[in-house]
Design an enzyme around this catalytic site. Sequence first.
Site, PDB file in Angstrom:
ATOM      1  N   SER B 143       0.672  -1.556  -0.029  1.00  0.00           N
ATOM      2  CA  SER B 143       0.545  -0.070   0.203  1.00  0.00           C
ATOM      3  C   SER B 143       0.362   1.272  -0.205  1.00  0.00           C
ATOM      4  CB  SER B 143      -1.272   0.112   1.073  1.00  0.00           C
ATOM      5  OG  SER B 143      -0.497   0.074   2.276  1.00  0.00           O
ATOM      6  N   LYS B 180       1.048   3.797   6.716  1.00  0.00           N
ATOM      7  CA  LYS B 180       0.789   5.137   6.151  1.00  0.00           C
ATOM      8  C   LYS B 180       0.590   6.463   5.550  1.00  0.00           C
ATOM      9  CE  LYS B 180      -2.959   2.640   3.645  1.00  0.00           C
ATOM     10  NZ  LYS B 180      -2.802   0.822   4.573  1.00  0.00           N
TER      11      LYS B 180
END
Lengths: 437, 221
Positions: B143, B180
Site C-alpha cells: 500500500s 500509511k
Amino acid sequence: MSIQPLTLHSWPRAILHIDADAFFASCEQAVHPELKGKPVITGKERGIVSAASYEAKARGVERAMRLFEVKKVCPDAVILPSDYETYSLFSVRMFEILRRFSPDVEEYSIDEAFVDLTGLRRTFHGSYGEIAKKIQETVEKELGITVSIGVSLSKVLAKIGSKHRKPKGITLIPGREIHNYLEKLPVGKVWGIGANTSEFLKKFGITTALDFAGKDELFVKRYLSKPYQEIWHELNGRSVYPVSTESKREYQSISKTRTFTPPSDDEEFIFAQLSKNLENACIKARRYDLAASRLIVFLRRQDFSDAGLELKISRPTAYPAELMEPLKKGFREVYKPNTLYRSTGVVLAGLMPEKSVQYTLFDDVSRIEKMARIYSAVDGLSERFGKHTIQHGSSLYAKLQSQHEGERGDVAFRKTELFRGENRRQRVGLPVLNVKV
Amino acid sequence: MSRQEGRFQKFTLTVNNRSPTITFMKDGIQKERLKSRSNAISGFYQQTGRMPSFSEIGEILGLRSKNAVSKLVSRLEEINVLERDKTGRLIPGSIAYPVKILGTVEAGFPSPAEEELADNISLDDMLIQNRAATFLLKVSGDSMQDAGILPGDMVIVDRGQTPKSGDIVIAEVDGQWTMKYLRKRGDKVALIPANPKYKPIIPKNELKISGVVTAVVRKYG
C-alpha cells in the site's frame, strides 16, 4: 496506637528502584501488539512458565508452572518460545532511558535497576515523584512496556516501594512514612532476608519489617552479622548500599543450563549437551577475562530430580579443552544408563581474573600458550561469523539435532523472520515489530 | 585558495616550525609523553585563547610539583613548542598554529584519510535518531509502493517521535495494523496510502499511532 516515624528527614537521599512488569511477557506484547490484553506466556522451549503477562497471572498462571497445567487453567493462553535477543535489547534500552535522568544507574538484573536521584529535583523542575512518573511514561512510550517504581531513602526501601503496587505503580516512601510501609510487611519479604534469618528473628518476636527496624543497634550488633546490620540501617532510612554504576564485570559463577525435548537416555547426546554448555560458559568467562577453578556438572532427570557433582580443576582456566577431562569424569559419575534426562547444566565457579592465574611448576607453559592462541582465534572467528563457528567435536550431537523437537521446537519469530543480509546467528541489533502492514 | 593547497601549506608550516613530531623522534620512549603533554597545553590554548599558568599546567597534566612543570616548560621551550616573554610568562610557540599531525606521515604528502574520517557518521547514526525508541519492521503489503516502500523492505520506526501530518506512520485503526501517510486537517485525521489500489482510511472509532517511519532500508543480493 500511632507509631513513631523511624526518621523525620524526608529525603536525605532519593534512591529509585525500577522493576519491569512481567518483563519477558511484556516485551512479547510490545513487539506483537495483537497480543496486548491477552494472556501471554513465555518459556515454551523449557516446558515451564518463564514469564506470564498480568492477564495470564489473573487467570491463575504462576511462574515455573508446567505448561500442561497452564493449558488446564488458562486454555486460551498464548504460549511463546523465549526470545532472549529481544528481551536483552529491551533491557539495554530501559537502562539507556534511565541514564537520561541520572548518571548513577545500577543495572541490577535484566529487568531491574537502581537509580540515584538525589539532588535532581531542581534539574527536572519537579518532585521525585514527578521524575518517577516521567521515567515510567518515557519507558512506556518508547518501549511499550510498563514498569513499577519505588522511590525511597535507601535501596532496600526503594525495592519495597516498587513491589508495593504492581503493575504500573509508583510508590514513594519518604522518611517520615517508612514505618507505615514496614508495619504490615513480613520480615522475610525484605530484600536480603531469607527464610532462615526470618525464622531466627521470629525467636525474638520479630515478624514484621517494622519490628526489625525498630530494634536497637545493640541487639542488631549482638545477634546479627554485617549484611543484616546493613539491612537494618537501610530499613531505618540510612543508605549504606551505594548505587554502583560499574557494569557487572564480576561474576561469582557462570552457569549454563539447557533443556532438550524429548528427554533422552542417549549417552553421547547428553554428553554433547553438557559439552555445549561448557563451551558457552567458557565463552562468557573469556569475554570477562575470567578463569574458573571449580566446575559443577549436573543432569536433570525427566522427573525433575537432579544429580550433580563438583570438581576441582588443577589450573584455573576458561578453555574447554582443559576442562573436557574433568567434565567427562563428572559425567561418568553422574550419568546412569537407561534413565531419561531432560536437561544438563554446567557451572564455572571459583572465578578469578585470568591475569592473576599463575603457572605452577608442573604446567606445560608452551601448551597453555598455544591453547590461548587457539581460543583467541576461535573467539575472533565467532565475532566475525557468529557464535559456535568452530565447536568441539564432543558438542557435535547437540548441534546435529535441534534442541527441541515437536511443538516445543518453535523458535522465536525474530530468528526465523530474517531480513536480507541477516542469518541465523547474526541479526541487526534492533527489536522487530511483528505487525503486517 | 583550494582546500588541497591549504592543507599542503599547513604541512609545510609544520616542517618549518620544527614541529614536535620531528624533533621528538630522537627521544625514544619519552617522545609520546611529551607529545601528549604538549597537545594538552595546545588544547588549553585553543580553547581559552591564552596560555595556561604554571599551576594550570600542573592541573591539566596531573603534575603536583611546580618543579616538574618548570622542567617540562624548559623542555618544551627548547623545542620551540612554547616561549617565554620578558616577564617569564608563557607565550605560544609552534602550538599556536592549529597544525594537525597527519597520521604517521612525516615527510612527503599528507594522508587525507585521517583528517576526513573525524567528521564521518556511520550508517546507523544516519538512520537512527533515538536508538532506545527505534524498532524495525518488515513490510508485507504494497500500500505504500509509490512512496518507495515495497514488500520485504525493512522500515525503521521511531516510537518516541510525535507524529506530524505528512509523516509515514505505523498505526492501529479499529483493530487493524497499517502503514500509511498521516494527514491531519484541523481535528480530522486520515491515513493515506501511496498506491491507487487502496482507499484512504478514516478511523471510525479509534486510531493509535505506535510510531513514525524514519527510513526504509532495502538490501539487494
